[in-house]
Design a protein around this motif. Structure first.
Motif, PDB file in Angstrom:
ATOM      1  N   VAL A  55       0.881  -1.167   0.000  1.00 41.52           N
ATOM      2  CA  VAL A  55       0.000   0.000   0.000  1.00 41.52           C
ATOM      3  C   VAL A  55       0.917   1.215   0.000  1.00 41.52           C
ATOM      4  N   LEU A  56       0.992   1.896  -1.138  1.00 42.50           N
ATOM      5  CA  LEU A  56       1.954   2.980  -1.338  1.00 42.50           C
ATOM      6  C   LEU A  56       1.262   4.329  -1.304  1.00 42.50           C
ATOM      7  N   HIS A  57       1.692   5.182  -0.375  1.00 39.17           N
ATOM      8  CA  HIS A  57       1.225   6.562  -0.338  1.00 39.17           C
ATOM      9  C   HIS A  57       2.224   7.415  -1.108  1.00 39.17           C
ATOM     10  N   LEU A  58       1.764   8.035  -2.193  1.00 42.06           N
ATOM     11  CA  LEU A  58       2.658   8.794  -3.054  1.00 42.06           C
ATOM     12  C   LEU A  58       3.084  10.106  -2.407  1.00 42.06           C
ATOM     13  N   SER A  59       4.327  10.509  -2.704  1.00 40.01           N
ATOM     14  CA  SER A  59       4.847  11.796  -2.246  1.00 40.01           C
ATOM     15  C   SER A  59       4.931  12.745  -3.437  1.00 40.01           C
ATOM     16  N   ARG A  60       5.618  13.874  -3.266  1.00 40.31           N
ATOM     17  CA  ARG A  60       5.825  14.795  -4.391  1.00 40.31           C
ATOM     18  C   ARG A  60       6.703  14.152  -5.463  1.00 40.31           C
ATOM     19  N   LEU A  61       7.386  13.067  -5.108  1.00 36.79           N
ATOM     20  CA  LEU A  61       8.221  12.340  -6.065  1.00 36.79           C
ATOM     21  C   LEU A  61       7.443  11.178  -6.682  1.00 36.79           C
ATOM     22  N   TRP A  62       6.134  11.330  -6.845  1.00 38.57           N
ATOM     23  CA  TRP A  62       5.282  10.227  -7.271  1.00 38.57           C
ATOM     24  C   TRP A  62       5.723   9.625  -8.610  1.00 38.57           C
ATOM     25  N   ARG A  63       6.192  10.473  -9.522  1.00 38.50           N
ATOM     26  CA  ARG A  63       6.586   9.961 -10.834  1.00 38.50           C
ATOM     27  C   ARG A  63       7.758   8.983 -10.698  1.00 38.50           C
ATOM     28  N   GLU A  64       8.783   9.383  -9.946  1.00 45.88           N
ATOM     29  CA  GLU A  64       9.946   8.523  -9.760  1.00 45.88           C
ATOM     30  C   GLU A  64       9.585   7.260  -8.986  1.00 45.88           C
ATOM     31  N   GLU A  65       8.697   7.391  -8.015  1.00 44.86           N
ATOM     32  CA  GLU A  65       8.292   6.230  -7.213  1.00 44.86           C
ATOM     33  C   GLU A  65       7.580   5.183  -8.067  1.00 44.86           C
ATOM     34  N   LEU A  66       6.644   5.651  -8.875  1.00 39.87           N
ATOM     35  CA  LEU A  66       5.887   4.712  -9.713  1.00 39.87           C
ATOM     36  C   LEU A  66       6.751   4.143 -10.832  1.00 39.87           C
ATOM     37  N   GLU A  67       7.625   4.953 -11.406  1.00 35.96           N
ATOM     38  CA  GLU A  67       8.512   4.452 -12.465  1.00 35.96           C
ATOM     39  C   GLU A  67       9.446   3.374 -11.934  1.00 35.96           C
ATOM     40  N   ALA A  68       9.882   3.522 -10.677  1.00 39.28           N
ATOM     41  CA  ALA A  68      10.770   2.520 -10.086  1.00 39.28           C
ATOM     42  C   ALA A  68      10.072   1.168  -9.962  1.00 39.28           C
ATOM     43  N   ILE A  69       8.806   1.187  -9.578  1.00 42.62           N
ATOM     44  CA  ILE A  69       8.066  -0.077  -9.460  1.00 42.62           C
ATOM     45  C   ILE A  69       7.735  -0.633 -10.833  1.00 42.62           C
ATOM     46  N   ALA A  70       7.380   0.240 -11.771  1.00 45.29           N
ATOM     47  CA  ALA A  70       7.060  -0.216 -13.125  1.00 45.29           C
ATOM     48  C   ALA A  70       8.268  -0.862 -13.795  1.00 45.29           C
ATOM     49  N   ALA A  71       9.484  -0.460 -13.388  1.00 47.46           N
ATOM     50  CA  ALA A  71      10.700  -1.005 -13.989  1.00 47.46           C
ATOM     51  C   ALA A  71      10.983  -2.433 -13.537  1.00 47.46           C
ATOM     52  N   LEU A  72      10.333  -2.879 -12.461  1.00 53.55           N
ATOM     53  CA  LEU A  72      10.528  -4.253 -12.003  1.00 53.55           C
ATOM     54  C   LEU A  72       9.934  -5.222 -13.015  1.00 53.55           C
ATOM     55  N   PRO A  73      10.527  -6.410 -13.203  1.00 52.93           N
ATOM     56  CA  PRO A  73       9.896  -7.420 -14.067  1.00 52.93           C
ATOM     57  C   PRO A  73       8.496  -7.734 -13.576  1.00 52.93           C
ATOM     58  N   ALA A  74       7.570  -7.960 -14.505  1.00 56.31           N
ATOM     59  CA  ALA A  74       6.160  -8.157 -14.140  1.00 56.31           C
ATOM     60  C   ALA A  74       5.993  -9.264 -13.103  1.00 56.31           C
ATOM     61  N   GLY A  75       6.776 -10.329 -13.226  1.00 56.63           N
ATOM     62  CA  GLY A  75       6.637 -11.445 -12.301  1.00 56.63           C
ATOM     63  C   GLY A  75       7.207 -11.181 -10.926  1.00 56.63           C
ATOM     64  N   HIS A  76       7.904 -10.046 -10.747  1.00 52.67           N
ATOM     65  CA  HIS A  76       8.522  -9.731  -9.462  1.00 52.67           C
ATOM     66  C   HIS A  76       7.877  -8.527  -8.782  1.00 52.67           C
ATOM     67  N   ARG A  77       6.775  -8.045  -9.338  1.00 54.27           N
ATOM     68  CA  ARG A  77       6.075  -6.932  -8.695  1.00 54.27           C
ATOM     69  C   ARG A  77       5.067  -7.472  -7.689  1.00 54.27           C
ATOM     70  N   PRO A  78       5.029  -6.915  -6.491  1.00 56.13           N
ATOM     71  CA  PRO A  78       3.944  -7.296  -5.580  1.00 56.13           C
ATOM     72  C   PRO A  78       2.647  -6.638  -6.024  1.00 56.13           C
ATOM     73  N   ALA A  79       1.527  -7.164  -5.561  1.00 55.14           N
ATOM     74  CA  ALA A  79       0.254  -6.472  -5.788  1.00 55.14           C
ATOM     75  C   ALA A  79       0.353  -5.079  -5.165  1.00 55.14           C
ATOM     76  N   LEU A  80      -0.284  -4.106  -5.804  1.00 56.51           N
ATOM     77  CA  LEU A  80      -0.060  -2.708  -5.420  1.00 56.51           C
ATOM     78  C   LEU A  80      -1.371  -1.950  -5.312  1.00 56.51           C
ATOM     79  N   ILE A  81      -1.546  -1.254  -4.193  1.00 56.05           N
ATOM     80  CA  ILE A  81      -2.622  -0.273  -4.022  1.00 56.05           C
ATOM     81  C   ILE A  81      -1.948   1.080  -3.830  1.00 56.05           C
ATOM     82  N   VAL A  82      -2.329   2.054  -4.649  1.00 53.78           N
ATOM     83  CA  VAL A  82      -1.701   3.366  -4.612  1.00 53.78           C
ATOM     84  C   VAL A  82      -2.663   4.379  -4.020  1.00 53.78           C
ATOM     85  N   ILE A  83      -2.136   5.225  -3.136  1.00 54.68           N
ATOM     86  CA  ILE A  83      -2.911   6.319  -2.547  1.00 54.68           C
ATOM     87  C   ILE A  83      -2.276   7.624  -2.999  1.00 54.68           C
TER      88      ILE A  83
END
Length: 397
Positions: A55-83
C-alpha cells in the motif's frame, strides 16, 4: 487454512503510516511499515523479501516512485494499491503501468482501503489459472435482441455461482453499456489499457477493470465520448485477450453487431459464439446472414455456435422449429419473456441472480451459463435431486 495477507505500508510521512496502520489494525490486519526517509526514490529499496501487497502513499516524487516499481519485471512486482491524487490522469496512467490494482484518493478513509484489500484477499484464495481459459462471445442478430443483458448476467453467474474467475469485455466502443447493467461506473477502461499495451500484463490489467461485488471483472470504454472503432486493431485486441486469459478462467465478450477485422479476430478466438435473436422474421433473416458469414469467412464450426432465442413466447408466429431449420443449427437455448423483471434489473443495475434468483428467466440464464462451461445449473439440479431422493421410500440421506 489461508495465512494472513502479507502487507507492507510505504510512505515518506510518519503520520500517514500511523493512520493507515490504525485502519488495518482495526480490521485485524497486521501490516509491516516502511518510512522512506533514506534518500532513495524506489519505495521498495531494501525490501527483501517482497510482500504480497504494497500500500503505497505517493509523495511529491510520485513519478519517480511509480517508475521505479514499473521497472521491475512483471513477475517480481507485488500487488499494489496506490494512494494519491486519483483525479490526475498522469498519476493514474503511471500507476497502471506499475501494476496498481486500485488508485485511492489522498483523503483516505477506511471505506476506501479495506474493500480494496478484501479484493486482494479474495483473488489470492481463488485457484491460479494456467492460461487455458475459455472465451464466450455474445452478439445480437439484430439490434436490441438482448445480447448485452445476457452477456452481463451469464458472466455474473460464472463469477457468483460457479466461482470461476471471470472477465467481461464490452467491445462496443460507441454505445457499450455493460457496466450500467451491474451498477458500475469505470473511470478507466479499454482505451487506457490499449494505450499502455506494451507494458500490459495480467497484474497491470487488474487496474483497468471495474470490479463487481461478485468478483466479476468488467472492462469497457470508460467515458461518455465514443471511441472510433478504427482506433483499435485486431492485433491489439488479440494481445488484450491473451493477457485477460492469463488471469481468468472465462472471458465473456460482448461484441457490437458489426462485421469487421476486430470482430473477426475475436470470433476466431472464441470457444463458443452466442448469437442472440428474437422470434421475428427480420431477426431470423439477419441471423441467417450472420451464420453464413461465421461459417464461410470466420470458419466457425457448427458445435461452436449457440443460438439463443431471447424473450421466447411459445405462441409466437415464428416457432423454434422454423428458426432451427433456417439457421441449420442445433437446439436453441430459450430465454423466456419477462420484461418487467429485466427492466427492473437494468434500471437498478442489479444482476438477475441477485434480484430474482428463482425466476424462470434466471434459471434459463443459469442453464445457458452451464452450456458455456459453467456449473450453476448442474449444482442446482444436484441439490434438487438429492432433496427428492431423500423423500423416496427406502432412500436415506
Amino acid at each position: 487454512m489461508t495465512h494472513p495477507l502479507n502487507i507492507l505500508l510505504v510512505s515518506r510521512r510518519k503520520e500517514v503510516l500511523d493512520h493507515l496502520e490504525q485502519i488495518l489494525h482495526a480490521a485485524d490486519l497486521a501490516p509491516a511499515r516502511q518510512l522512506n526517509d533514506n534518500g532513495h526514490v524506489n519505495p521498495l529499496h531494501g525490501v527483501d523479501p517482497l510482500p504480497e501487497l504494497v500500500v503505497l502513499h505517493l509523495s511529491r516524487l510520485w513519478r519517480e516512485e511509480l517508475e521505479a516499481i514499473a521497472a521491475l519485471p512483471a513477475g517480481h512486482r507485488p500487488a499494489l494499491i496506490v494512494i494519491g491524487p486519483a483525479a490526475d490522469m498522469n498519476v493514474m496512467r503511471l500507476a497502471m503501468q506499475a501494476g496498481a490494482r486500485d488508485l485511492l484518493p489522498d483523503a483516505l478513509v477506511k471505506s476506501d482501503l479495506l474493500p480494496a484489500i478484501q479484493r486482494m484477499q479474495e483473488e489470492r484464495r481463488r485457484p491460479t489459472t494456467t492460461g487455458a481459459g475459455r472465451i464466450s462471445v455474445f452478439m445480437n442478430a439484430k439490434g436490441g435482441c438482448g445480447a448485452t443483458m445476457l452477456a452481463c448476467n451469464v458472466a455474473h453467474v460464472l463469477a457468483a455461482r460457479s466461482k470461476q474467475r471471470t472477465a467481461l469485455l464490452d467491445l462496443d466502443l460507441q454505445f457499450g453499456a455493460a457496466p450500467l447493467y451491474l451498477d458500475l461506473y469505470p473511470k478507466r477502461g479499454i482505451e487506457q489499457a490499449l494505450d499502455n499495451l506494451a507494458g500490459l500484463d495480467e497484474l497491470a490489467l487488474e487496474g483497468y477493470f471495474a470490479k463487481h461485488a461478485s468478483g466479476l471483472n468488467v472492462l469497457s470504454h470508460a467515458t461518455d465520448e465514443p471511441l472510433a472503432a478504427s482506433n483499435i486493431s485486431p492485433a491489439a485486441v488479440n494481445q488484450l485477450l491473451n493477457v485477460a486469459l492469463r488471469g481468468h478462467e472465462h472471458v465473456v465478450v460482448d461484441t457490437p453487431r458489426s462485421v469487421g477485422a476486430v470482430t473477426t479476430a475475436v470470433m476466431q478466438r472464441a470457444h463458443q459464439i452466442v448469437l442472440v435473436l428474437q422470434q421475428s422474421v427480420t431477426a431470423v433473416r439477419d441471423a441467417t446472414r450472420l451464420v453464413q458469414w461465421l461459417r464461410s469467412e470466420v470458419g466457425v464450426a457448427k458445435d461452436q455456435l449457440c443460438v439463443v432465442i431471447n424473450r421466447f413466447e411459445k405462441s409466437a408466429t415464428v416457432a423454434v422449429d422454423d428458426i432451427q431449420k433456417a439457421l441449420s443449427c442445433g437446439k436453441p437455448a430459450l430465454v423466456p419473456n419477462d420484461f418487467g423483471t429485466v427492466s427492473e434489473c437494468i434500471n437498478s443495475g442489479t444482476a438477475l441472480l441477485d434480484y430474482a434468483g428463482n425466476a424462470s428467466i434466471t434459471r434459463a440464464v443459469m442453464a445457458l451459463e452451464t452450456r458455456l462451461g459453467g456449473t450453476s445449473a448442474q449444482a442446482r439440479s444436484s441439490v434438487i435431486a438429492r432433496t427428492f431422493s431423500s423423500l423416496l421410500p427406502g432412500r436415506t440421506r
